[in-house]
Design an enzyme around this catalytic site. Structure first.
Site: not given
Ligand SMILES: *Cc1c(COP(=O)(O)O)cnc(C)c1O
Length: 359
Positions: A196, A102, A172
């Protein structure tokens, strides 16, 4: 009805109380005679839902008044572009730490819009650690400094934040949001896909310091400009109404269960059960260096791919589902977000003990 223990990295388990409440309110939300899915986003009743959700984000995370809370769509992946389009505009430069897929995607997307500088990477060891950071290597004139706080795929997490001085820290926090207290004032911007730890897919939460709004690149699509959503209370267009409603219920559940400090204690207890077992097991072992371990995502292997596959198969049959590891790590991964009850982890460990004894 029998529910499984779902160890999925995302979309993932939601608290059962939340699902029951949503079921109760499905046909008639609080006397409105409608489902939240059906009502106008401009109605008074939905206004109280989105405002309630924002208040809960502010209260639970201690969001300072000079930050906006935005309810967006497009997933965390859209933020990989939205952040540079809006922030990489003064010196057209940003710093990145590559701690997994990511973080790397965020870096690659930003590199399309400006000068993206890699400060450090843990790719050499399959992202199994968080690199030690030396502020002397940071770009003094960066428009922002980006990290992925919890690395969902690899199971690492920052236990201390880099000191970026006046350069806004952007994180993030998709897979650790509301898993423990966070000092929002240390960041210029935080973002998270909801699926999540916060609610269903379709909602992306952004918390942004106000002075970072209003400087987007000229060609930025209207929908990708934070100003658009900030000026319109996240209602420039139809927001993901039902996902916001479920996130509100999840946050009410977090609050009723003691808030983020209590979540942290609960998550530490759960993670310790699994890590303590892995540390003494002769069959299973964790893939991450101890000091960087995540509380949310726990990857582990037996060292034998065929045995890993057998474990996943037997675990699935026993009601421990979505425990297969990411293809780049192999083995297994147990994602144990807020909604995973302690019994889920205890039972998984008991199952692993049995499997170990049999192999
Ligand atoms: C799942 C995840 C993403 C991607 O998220 P989407 O909502 O599917 O775009 C990005 N960063 C992290 C840390 C993630 O766990």
């Amino acid at each position: 009805m029998s529910r499984v223990y779902n160890f999925s990295a995302g979309p993932s388990m939601l608290p059962e109380e939340v699902l029951k409440k949503a079921a109760d309110e499905m046909l008639d939300y609080q006397g409105s005679g409608q489902s939240v899915m059906e009502m106008s986003h401009r109605s008074k009743v939905f206004e109280s839902i989105i405002q309630g959700a924002e208040s809960l984000v502010r209260e639970l995370m201690g969001v300072p008044d000079n930050y906006k809370v935005l309810f967006l769509q497009g997933g965390a992946s859209s933020q990989f572009a939205m952040v540079p389009l809006n922030l990489m505009t003064k010196n057209k430069k940003a710093d990145f730490v590559l701690t997994g897929q990511w973080a790397t995607k965020a870096y690659k997307e930003a590199a399309r819009y400006g000068e993206a500088h890699v400060v450090a990477s843990s790719k050499d060891k399959t992202f199994s650690y968080i690199p030690k950071l030396d502020p002397a290597t940071f770009s003094k004139d960066a428009d922002y400094f980006h990290i992925c706080m919890n690395n969902t795929i690899y199971g690492t997490k920052y236990h201390t934040l880099p000191d970026t001085g006046d350069v806004p820290l952007v994180a993030d926090i998709s897979s650790c949001i509301m898993s423990e207290p966070i000092d929002v004032s240390r960041f210029g911007l935080l973002y998270a896909g909801a699926q999540k730890n916060l609610g269903p897919a379709g909602l992306t939460l952004v918390i942004i310091r106000e002075d970072l709004i209003g400087h987007a690149m000229e060609f930025t699509p209207t929908m990708f400009n934070y100003q658009t959503h900030s000026d319109n209370g996240s209602m420039f267009n139809t927001p993901p109404c039902y996902a916001i409603y479920i996130a509100k219920l999840v946050m009410e559940w977090v609050k009723e269960n003691g808030g983020l400090q209590a979540m942290k204690e609960h998550n530490e207890k759960k993670a310790a059960i699994l890590y303590d077992f892995l540390d003494q097991s002769k069959l299973f072992k964790g893939t991450v260096v101890k000091e960087d371990r995540s509380l949310m995502n726990v990857p582990f292997v037996t060292g034998d791919e065929a045995l890993d596959a057998e474990f996943v198969k037997q675990a699935t049959a026993a009601g421990f589902v979505n425990i297969k590891g990411h293809r780049t790590v192999g083995g297994m991964r147990a994602s144990i977000y807020n909604a995973m009850p302690i019994e889920g982890v205890e039972k998984l460990v008991a199952f692993m003990q049995q499997f170990e004894a049999a192999h």
